[in-house]
Design a protein around this motif. Structure first.
Motif, short mmCIF file in Angstrom:
data_model
loop_
_atom_site.label_atom_id
_atom_site.label_comp_id
_atom_site.label_asym_id
_atom_site.label_seq_id
_atom_site.Cartn_x
_atom_site.Cartn_y
_atom_site.Cartn_z
N VAL A 74 0.84 -1.20 0.00
CA VAL A 74 0.00 0.00 0.00
C VAL A 74 0.87 1.25 0.00
N ASP A 75 1.94 1.23 0.79
CA ASP A 75 2.86 2.38 0.83
C ASP A 75 3.47 2.64 -0.54
N GLU A 76 3.86 1.57 -1.23
CA GLU A 76 4.42 1.71 -2.57
C GLU A 76 3.38 2.28 -3.53
N ALA A 77 2.15 1.78 -3.42
CA ALA A 77 1.08 2.27 -4.29
C ALA A 77 0.76 3.73 -4.00
N ALA A 78 0.82 4.12 -2.73
CA ALA A 78 0.56 5.52 -2.38
C ALA A 78 1.67 6.42 -2.91
N ALA A 79 2.91 5.95 -2.82
CA ALA A 79 4.03 6.74 -3.34
C ALA A 79 3.93 6.93 -4.85
N ALA A 80 3.34 5.94 -5.52
CA ALA A 80 3.17 6.02 -6.97
C ALA A 80 1.91 6.77 -7.38
N GLY A 81 1.10 7.16 -6.40
CA GLY A 81 -0.13 7.88 -6.69
C GLY A 81 -1.30 7.00 -7.07
N THR A 82 -1.16 5.69 -6.88
CA THR A 82 -2.25 4.77 -7.22
C THR A 82 -3.38 4.85 -6.21
N VAL A 83 -3.04 5.00 -4.94
CA VAL A 83 -4.03 5.17 -3.87
C VAL A 83 -3.60 6.36 -3.02
N SER A 84 -4.48 6.79 -2.12
CA SER A 84 -4.19 7.98 -1.31
C SER A 84 -3.27 7.68 -0.14
N GLY A 85 -3.40 6.47 0.42
CA GLY A 85 -2.62 6.12 1.61
C GLY A 85 -3.27 6.52 2.91
N ARG A 86 -4.42 7.20 2.85
CA ARG A 86 -5.00 7.70 4.09
C ARG A 86 -5.58 6.58 4.96
N PHE A 87 -6.05 5.51 4.34
CA PHE A 87 -6.59 4.42 5.15
C PHE A 87 -5.47 3.59 5.78
N ALA A 88 -4.33 3.54 5.14
CA ALA A 88 -3.16 2.92 5.77
C ALA A 88 -2.75 3.72 7.00
N THR A 89 -2.81 5.03 6.89
CA THR A 89 -2.50 5.89 8.03
C THR A 89 -3.49 5.67 9.16
N ILE A 90 -4.75 5.54 8.82
CA ILE A 90 -5.78 5.28 9.83
C ILE A 90 -5.55 3.92 10.48
N GLY A 91 -5.23 2.90 9.68
CA GLY A 91 -4.96 1.58 10.23
C GLY A 91 -3.81 1.60 11.22
N ARG A 92 -2.76 2.30 10.87
CA ARG A 92 -1.60 2.41 11.77
C ARG A 92 -1.96 3.20 13.03
N ALA A 93 -2.83 4.18 12.90
CA ALA A 93 -3.26 4.96 14.07
C ALA A 93 -4.06 4.08 15.03
N ILE A 94 -4.89 3.20 14.49
CA ILE A 94 -5.64 2.27 15.35
C ILE A 94 -4.67 1.35 16.08
N GLU A 95 -3.71 0.80 15.36
CA GLU A 95 -2.72 -0.10 15.95
C GLU A 95 -1.98 0.61 17.09
N LYS A 96 -1.57 1.84 16.86
CA LYS A 96 -0.84 2.61 17.88
C LYS A 96 -1.73 2.88 19.10
N THR A 97 -2.97 3.26 18.85
CA THR A 97 -3.89 3.57 19.95
C THR A 97 -4.17 2.35 20.80
N LEU A 98 -4.41 1.21 20.17
CA LEU A 98 -4.69 -0.02 20.91
C LEU A 98 -3.47 -0.48 21.70
N THR A 99 -2.30 -0.37 21.09
CA THR A 99 -1.07 -0.78 21.77
C THR A 99 -0.81 0.07 23.00
N GLU A 100 -1.02 1.37 22.89
CA GLU A 100 -0.82 2.26 24.03
C GLU A 100 -1.85 1.98 25.13
N ALA A 101 -3.09 1.68 24.73
CA ALA A 101 -4.14 1.44 25.73
C ALA A 101 -3.91 0.14 26.49
N LYS A 102 -3.39 -0.87 25.82
CA LYS A 102 -3.19 -2.17 26.45
C LYS A 102 -1.77 -2.39 26.96
N SER A 103 -0.88 -1.46 26.67
CA SER A 103 0.52 -1.57 27.09
C SER A 103 1.19 -2.84 26.59
#
Length: 281
Positions: A162-191
């Motif tokens: 997805v990152d490669e496709a976003a760099a090439a302009g094929t997709v926006s990459g915003r949902f990958a950013t959201i997915g990573r934000a969820i992962e970070k939020t859950l990890t911080e909440a559960k330690s």
């Protein structure tokens, strides 16, 4: 309705003697030139994808084909074959297992990503997760895995694509950013790490490519059908008869009542009904 031909209306296929076209493309022009993933896209979306879109789409389909006999859908297919079902019956039985709990996480993850996106983006992740867990389920779809710890090996590879496709302009990459934000939020909440799993990663791809959430589940069914077919065929070749979920030597845990006798009144009543006890005259 002016004619019986209007009973069904479709823009998917046009067919008459000597002619078949899908979404306006003659079938003979598609055969040999369009891949199966591209055909799936055409049939569900109405247009052919770009080559880079098709490659990313295909990666998601490939990643989810199988997860072994411990997956309920795969186990169902193998058991069905040992009960005498043919391949189509085994596949139908298995696909019907792909509901909200086993098979629905991809659709739910796309919904969650869109909720966060509509609310304003990654900054709203914590708020939307609280809302999701309050209104929908304490389980956050697409994150964590009961088997793959600490990392589901499929997810980082898909996110990298997805990152490669976003760099090439094929997709926006915003949902990958959201997915990573969820992962970070859950990890911080559960330690502790709560990594994205295959459902979360394929949901990123389907959201990036513009597939509606319900189609994400349908696409998962198509993908997992490959594994289902493979396992059903393998079991058919191996043989076996009436195989249950565990070997015969293993039993379930019984937590019911201890052995007890049927009350005498029931036994007497049954004997009278059978004419073995005569009523007093």
């Amino acid at each position: 309705m002016s004619d019986v031909s209007d009973w069904w209306r479709t823009s998917i296929i046009e067919m008459e003697p000597g002619k078949i076209s899908f979404r306006g493309y003659p079938v003979q022009d598609l055969i040999g030139q369009v891949s199966f993933p591209e055909m799936i896209w055409l049939m569900t979306r109405g247009e052919l994808p770009g080559h880079d879109e098709a490659a990313l789409f295909e990666a998601a389909l490939v990643a989810a084909v199988d997860h072994g006999p411990q997956a309920p859908s795969i186990a169902a297919a193998r058991m069905a074959v040992t009960c005498g079902l043919p391949l189509n019956g085994a596949m139908a039985s298995a696909v019907n297992f792909l509901d909200d709990v086993h098979g629905g996480a991809g659709e739910q993850a796309v919904e969650l990503y869109h909720m966060i996106d509509d609310a304003g983006g990654p900054e709203k992740t914590a708020d939307i997760l609280d809302r999701w867990q309050a209104e929908r389920s304490r389980f956050v779809p697409g994150f964590g895995h009961r088997f793959h710890k600490p990392v589901d090996p499929r997810a980082p590879r898909l996110l990298g694509l997805v990152d490669e496709a976003a760099a090439a302009g094929t997709v926006s990459g915003r949902f990958a950013t959201i997915g990573r934000a969820i992962e970070k939020t859950l990890t911080e909440a559960k330690s502790k790490p709560v990594p994205m799993n295959i459902d979360g990663a394929t949901a990123v791809i389907y959201a990036e490519l513009g597939f509606p959430a319900p189609l994400a589940r349908g696409l998962f069914c198509l993908s997992r059908s490959v594994g289902i077919l493979s396992h059903a065929w393998e079991q058919m070749c191996q043989g076996g008869r009436n195989k249950g979920p565990t070997p015969p030597a293993y039993r379930w845990t019984f937590d019911g009542m201890a052995p007890r006798e049927v009350p005498a009144s029931y036994r007497s009543q049954k004997l009278r009904q059978n004419g073995q006890i005569r009523e007093d005259s």
